[in-house]
Structure formats: structure tokens, C-alpha cells
Design an enzyme around this catalytic site. Structure first.
Site, PDB file in Angstrom:
ATOM      1  N   PHE A 140      35.924  49.946  -3.847  1.00  0.00           N
ATOM      2  CA  PHE A 140      35.423  49.905  -2.275  1.00  0.00           C
ATOM      3  C   PHE A 140      36.023  48.574  -1.972  1.00  0.00           C
ATOM      4  O   PHE A 140      35.990  47.425  -2.481  1.00  0.00           O
ATOM      5  CB  PHE A 140      33.875  49.600  -2.177  1.00  0.00           C
ATOM      6  CG  PHE A 140      33.374  49.562  -0.909  1.00  0.00           C
ATOM      7  CD1 PHE A 140      32.864  50.965  -0.418  1.00  0.00           C
ATOM      8  CD2 PHE A 140      33.121  48.488   0.072  1.00  0.00           C
ATOM      9  CE1 PHE A 140      32.585  50.819   1.044  1.00  0.00           C
ATOM     10  CE2 PHE A 140      32.688  48.535   1.245  1.00  0.00           C
ATOM     11  CZ  PHE A 140      32.263  49.780   1.979  1.00  0.00           C
ATOM     12  N   ASP A 209      29.397  46.638  -9.690  1.00  0.00           N
ATOM     13  CA  ASP A 209      28.962  46.919  -8.296  1.00  0.00           C
ATOM     14  C   ASP A 209      28.030  48.251  -8.579  1.00  0.00           C
ATOM     15  O   ASP A 209      28.799  49.194  -8.693  1.00  0.00           O
ATOM     16  CB  ASP A 209      30.098  47.021  -7.657  1.00  0.00           C
ATOM     17  CG  ASP A 209      29.684  47.260  -5.733  1.00  0.00           C
ATOM     18  OD1 ASP A 209      28.611  47.804  -5.507  1.00  0.00           O
ATOM     19  OD2 ASP A 209      30.273  46.655  -5.007  1.00  0.00           O
ATOM     20  N   TYR A 234      20.663  49.690   1.071  1.00  0.00           N
ATOM     21  CA  TYR A 234      20.472  50.612   2.102  1.00  0.00           C
ATOM     22  C   TYR A 234      21.078  52.060   1.972  1.00  0.00           C
ATOM     23  O   TYR A 234      21.129  52.722   2.869  1.00  0.00           O
ATOM     24  CB  TYR A 234      21.353  49.953   3.713  1.00  0.00           C
ATOM     25  CG  TYR A 234      22.666  49.696   3.353  1.00  0.00           C
ATOM     26  CD1 TYR A 234      23.889  50.294   3.211  1.00  0.00           C
ATOM     27  CD2 TYR A 234      22.821  48.001   3.004  1.00  0.00           C
ATOM     28  CE1 TYR A 234      24.999  49.881   2.935  1.00  0.00           C
ATOM     29  CE2 TYR A 234      24.255  47.568   2.892  1.00  0.00           C
ATOM     30  CZ  TYR A 234      25.407  48.721   2.975  1.00  0.00           C
ATOM     31  OH  TYR A 234      26.652  47.999   2.812  1.00  0.00           O
ATOM     32  N   LYS A 235      21.704  52.244   0.774  1.00  0.00           N
ATOM     33  CA  LYS A 235      22.050  53.368   0.378  1.00  0.00           C
ATOM     34  C   LYS A 235      21.106  54.454  -0.129  1.00  0.00           C
ATOM     35  O   LYS A 235      20.157  54.730   0.383  1.00  0.00           O
ATOM     36  CB  LYS A 235      23.315  53.403  -0.418  1.00  0.00           C
ATOM     37  CG  LYS A 235      24.414  52.770   0.305  1.00  0.00           C
ATOM     38  CD  LYS A 235      25.722  52.326  -0.428  1.00  0.00           C
ATOM     39  CE  LYS A 235      26.763  51.797   0.342  1.00  0.00           C
ATOM     40  NZ  LYS A 235      27.936  51.223  -0.170  1.00  0.00           N
ATOM     41  N   ARG A 384      32.604  63.899   2.234  1.00  0.00           N
ATOM     42  CA  ARG A 384      31.608  63.512   1.304  1.00  0.00           C
ATOM     43  C   ARG A 384      30.321  63.716   1.558  1.00  0.00           C
ATOM     44  O   ARG A 384      29.691  63.664   2.710  1.00  0.00           O
ATOM     45  CB  ARG A 384      31.631  61.901   1.382  1.00  0.00           C
ATOM     46  CG  ARG A 384      32.008  61.214   0.085  1.00  0.00           C
ATOM     47  CD  ARG A 384      32.320  59.946   0.116  1.00  0.00           C
ATOM     48  NE  ARG A 384      31.363  59.204   1.445  1.00  0.00           N
ATOM     49  CZ  ARG A 384      30.738  57.968   1.332  1.00  0.00           C
ATOM     50  NH1 ARG A 384      31.102  57.067   0.013  1.00  0.00           N
ATOM     51  NH2 ARG A 384      29.696  57.325   1.933  1.00  0.00           N
TER      52      ARG A 384
HETATM   53  C1  LIG Z   1      28.621  50.042   0.397  1.00  0.00           C
HETATM   54  C2  LIG Z   1      29.403  49.170  -0.776  1.00  0.00           C
HETATM   55  C3  LIG Z   1      29.678  47.951  -0.379  1.00  0.00           C
HETATM   56  C4  LIG Z   1      29.122  47.331   0.951  1.00  0.00           C
HETATM   57  O1  LIG Z   1      28.983  45.954   0.808  1.00  0.00           O
HETATM   58  P1  LIG Z   1      28.233  45.092   2.158  1.00  0.00           P
HETATM   59  O2  LIG Z   1      28.568  43.716   1.909  1.00  0.00           O
HETATM   60  O3  LIG Z   1      26.983  45.580   2.182  1.00  0.00           O
HETATM   61  O4  LIG Z   1      29.056  45.482   3.432  1.00  0.00           O
HETATM   62  C5  LIG Z   1      30.211  47.088  -1.477  1.00  0.00           C
HETATM   63  N1  LIG Z   1      30.675  47.895  -2.596  1.00  0.00           N
HETATM   64  C6  LIG Z   1      30.690  49.172  -2.658  1.00  0.00           C
HETATM   65  C7  LIG Z   1      30.781  49.684  -4.025  1.00  0.00           C
HETATM   66  C8  LIG Z   1      29.893  50.029  -1.739  1.00  0.00           C
HETATM   67  O5  LIG Z   1      29.840  51.206  -2.167  1.00  0.00           O
END
Ligand SMILES: *Cc1c(COP(=O)(O)O)cnc(C)c1O
Length: 413
Positions: A140, A209, A234-235, A384
């Protein structure tokens, strides 16, 4: 014919689903099939009332007293321990707060600093300095941006490596590897225990992560010997938009955790207002500034839905849902219309299905959403679909595949 068969199958699977009753704990629109819980989870019903109490009574009536009397001050550790149960961490190792991006920064810099302690290399007659940061090539993006900056600040170079090759690529100069447990684009699940052990054998640390695995499948941070982990809430954890993230630091490493963001909340005695910094022990050391109380307590309320839930049951349902969805897609979508980029093997699959469509994927998803099937589109060509076992039904999977089949067939005319 085939539609009636699939619909009947979905009904039977829903009837036998031990988690089916959980759906009533969420505020969902039954007219919509919501398959975007891997981006923003649905609100648990208890959140609104809890927030009203926090605002009206704790803030409105008790005011400043709530830092003590309502437990606000220690909420990051208390909520952290609740999150810890869901990712296999014993109490005292997880702290809630800040964003995933910020926690990636803390963990990566702290991991690099750990390799720079006395006798850790770089000195005369010692092993070479560890000055390499490995980052998941498909990460990400935010993780990659932050890791690059962390590398620049610490005199390291960064190298992008496929998550599956981390173990092989780590060498004597590797300080840390930053790996996404589940690939956000393809839904591929990576080998946490194996990669962690291989990196450890190479003398390096790993930062996991967990954004797409926390709440979606069992994670065993302690048992698998993880060093550091971060993740968002939040997911699959349904904490609400921008809910605080979390940071895990294995207990054995906490005393050597040298935070690059040593704010006053991580001080051993914050109210001494001491000009000199002295870090607190334990998970508190991962804190920075004043906690985001409203969103932290919304998350706390959201976590109530997990009470008594067995992550093994969540995983079993997740795999059954994604298997069923893939079968329905095969049955409904015209031949060659989409191609799954999510692994078939259960051991390599997270809780989503990503379908490659080709040019026009964005329009296909927009049309699905117009017809009440909410997934998302990831450029250039991926559709997705996230499956949240606590509230997604097999009937939802069937309807989503059926509508996808209709939209793809119409797009071909
Ligand atoms: C959703 C997601 C993020 C989001 O990071 P934020 O700091 O909350 O914006 C980071 N890493 C991964 C792998 C994600 O899927």
C-alpha cells in the site's frame, strides 16, 4: 436454472452460519450489498449511543475530570489490549492511536535504531552497519513513502522486494523489512511466521502491516514471534472513518524501543512537565500526543461486537464466502469476462476477492454501485470485493456475482 440453484445454496449456507446473528449488531441497509468493509467497515449499532454519552456526559458534564474519572488517559492502552486479543498479542504490547502511516514511521525508525545499539555493528572489527530497508514491492503506497523517508533520515537505502521473497533477499546489511500481511490489491495472504523467522535468522527485524488481516483472519503475533506490527481499525474492525490505528511492539523489545516521535504522552511522568525526556516503559512508549478520545471511544464501542467471537470461525466463514463468491462468478459472468487475481489456495487468501476486468473496470464498478452492490475499483483494472464475515451473508455474495454477470454481459453488447 443455475440462478435458482445458487440462490438455494446461499440460503442453505446462511441458515447454517453460526455467525449469522452478528449481522443484527450492525447498522446496515438491507437493500444494499455492502462489500467494501475492507475499506470502511459498517457501523456497529452500539457506537452512536456510546458516542452520545461520551459527548453529552463525559465531555459535557464531567469535562476535564473525564481524563481520570472516565478513563480517557489510559484508553490507548485499554483499547490496545482489546485489539491485542484480536491479533494474538498478550496484554501490554499494543497501543491504539495515530494513523497507520504514523505508526509505520515509529516502527520502522525504531527497528533501524535497534540495530545501531552498542555492539550491533558498524564499529571497528564489527559486522557492517545495517543500512538496508526492504519494503514489500506491492505495498500500500503510504508504507512505501514513509519507509523511504525513514530510510533517508537514518542513512539507509531502500529496496523493493516481493513479499514472498523477503526471506531470501534479507542479508547482513538488512535492518528491517516492512511487509503487508495481506496485499490490498490482490488479497494475497503472506507468510507471517516464515518470513519473520527468516528475517530474524538474518539478524533483521520485521514490521507487519495488518490493515487487511486484523479482524479478517486469525493473527498470532506473539506465537509467531513478530517484532513489530501496525494496522488500521476502520476496515475489518469497523472503528469508523479515520479511527485510530495500532502499534504492537513485542514485549522483549519494548525497553529498546527508541521512538522517533517521543511526545509527552510517552513520557514516564508526563505531568512532571520535565524538559528532559524519559520514556515510559511498556506499550505507553508508543504513544505521541493527546489521544483522539472521540474516535478512540467509538472504536472501543465498535469492538464490543467481537466479544465471544472465535477468530477461527471468522476465518472459516470468510473462506467459505470467498469460495462461494468465486463459484457464483464462474457461473454468472460470461466466459472471459473477469479473471480472479486472488489466490485459490486458502493458505494464500485474505478476506477479499479481486477480479481483473480490463479497460472499463471503473465504469463496471460504478454501475454495480448504482444497482446496489458496493465494492470498489483499484486502478487500472481491478474490481475489489471485501467480505466481512460478521455481517456479509452468502445471499449477498450470490447477488453481487449475479449483478456483476448482468453488468458484464450488458457491457459486451
Ligand atoms: C488502508 C491501509 C493503510 C492506511 O493507512 P492510513 O494511515 O490509515 O491512511 C496503510 N497500509 C495498508 C496496507 C492499508 O491497507
Amino acid at each position: 436454472m443455475s440462478e435458482a440453484v445458487r440462490a438455494g445454496e446461499a440460503a442453505a449456507l446462511d441458515a447454517a452460519d453460526g455467525l449469522a446473528a452478528k449481522r443484527a449488531e450492525f447498522d446496515l441497509d438491507d437493500a444494499v450489498v455492502y462489500l467494501d468493509g475492507n475499506s470502511l467497515g459498517a457501523p456497529p449499532r452500539g457506537v452512536a449511543g456510546r458516542l452520545a454519552d461520551v459527548v453529552g456526559r463525559e465531555w459535557g458534564r464531567l469535562g476535564i475530570r473525564s481524563w481520570e474519572e472516565s478513563g480517557w488517559w489510559t484508553a490507548p492502552e485499554r483499547v490496545g489490549d482489546r485489539l491485542g486479543r484480536l491479533v494474538g498479542a498478550a496484554p501490554g504490547q499494543v497501543v491504539a492511536g495515530d494513523s497507520t502511516s504514523v505508526n509505520v514511521f515509529k516502527a520502522v525508525v525504531a527497528a533501524i535504531r535497534m540495530t545501531r545499539g552498542a555492539g550491533e555493528g558498524g564499529g571497528e572489527g564489527e559486522a557492517p552497519l545495517r543500512d538496508e530497508v526492504l519494503v514489500d514491492a506491492a505495498t500500500f503506497p503510504t508504507d512505501g513513502y514513509i519507509a523511504s523517508s525513514a530510510a533517508r533520515m537514518t542513512g539507509c537505502r531502500i529496496r523493493a522486494v516481493d513479499a514472498a521473497d523477503m526471506a531470501r533477499e534479507a542479508g547482513p546489511r538488512t535492518a528491517v523489512a516492512l511487509v503487508n500481511h495481506v496485499d490490498y490489491r490482490t488479497g494475497r495472504l503472506h507468510d507471517l511466521p516464515g518470513t519473520t523467522a527468516a528475517l530474524r535468522a538474518a539478524g533483521a527485524r520485521t514490521v507487519w502491516d495488518l490493515c487487511h488481516s486484523a479482524g479478517a483472519l486469525p493473527v498470532r503475533l506473539d506465537a509467531d514471534g513478530a517484532d513489530f506490527a501496525v494496522g488500521c481499525t476502520y476496515k475489518y474492525l469497523n472503528g469508523g472513518p479515520g479511527a485510530p490505528a495500532f502499534l504492537y511492539v513485542r514485549r522483549a523489545l519494548q525497553d529498546r524501543f527508541d521512538s522517533p516521535l517521543p511526545g509527552w504522552n510517552s513520557h514516564a511522568d508526563p505531568f512532571a512537565m520535565d524538559p528532559a525526556y524519559a520514556p515510559a516503559g511498556g506499550a505507553v512508549r508508543g504513544r505521541v500526543g493527546t489521544p483522539e478520545i472521540l474516535s478512540l471511544l467509538a472504536l472501543d464501542a465498535a469492538l464490543d461486537v467481537w466479544d465471544g467471537v472465535d477468530l477461527a470461525a471468522v476465518r472459516a466463514k470468510s473462506l467459505a464466502l470467498t469460495d462461494f463468491f468465486l463459484r457464483c462468478v464462474e457461473a454468472y459472468v460470461p466466459q472471459g469476462g473477469v479473471e480472479s487475481v486472488t489466490p485459490r489456495a486458502h493458505g494464500e487468501r485474505g478476506s477479499q476477492v479481486s477480479l481483473r476486468y480490463g479497460p472499463g473496470a471503473g465504469e463496471v464498478m460504478a454501475e454495480l454501485i448504482r444497482r446496489g452492490v458496493v465494492g470498489d475499483f483499484r486502478r487500472p483494472d481491478v474490481l475489489r470485493f471485501g467480505f466481512t464475515p460478521l455481517y456479509t451473508r452468502f445471499a449477498d455474495a450470490e447477488r453481487a456475482a449475479r449483478v456483476l454477470g448482468e453488468v458484464v454481459a450488458e457491457a459486451r453488447r
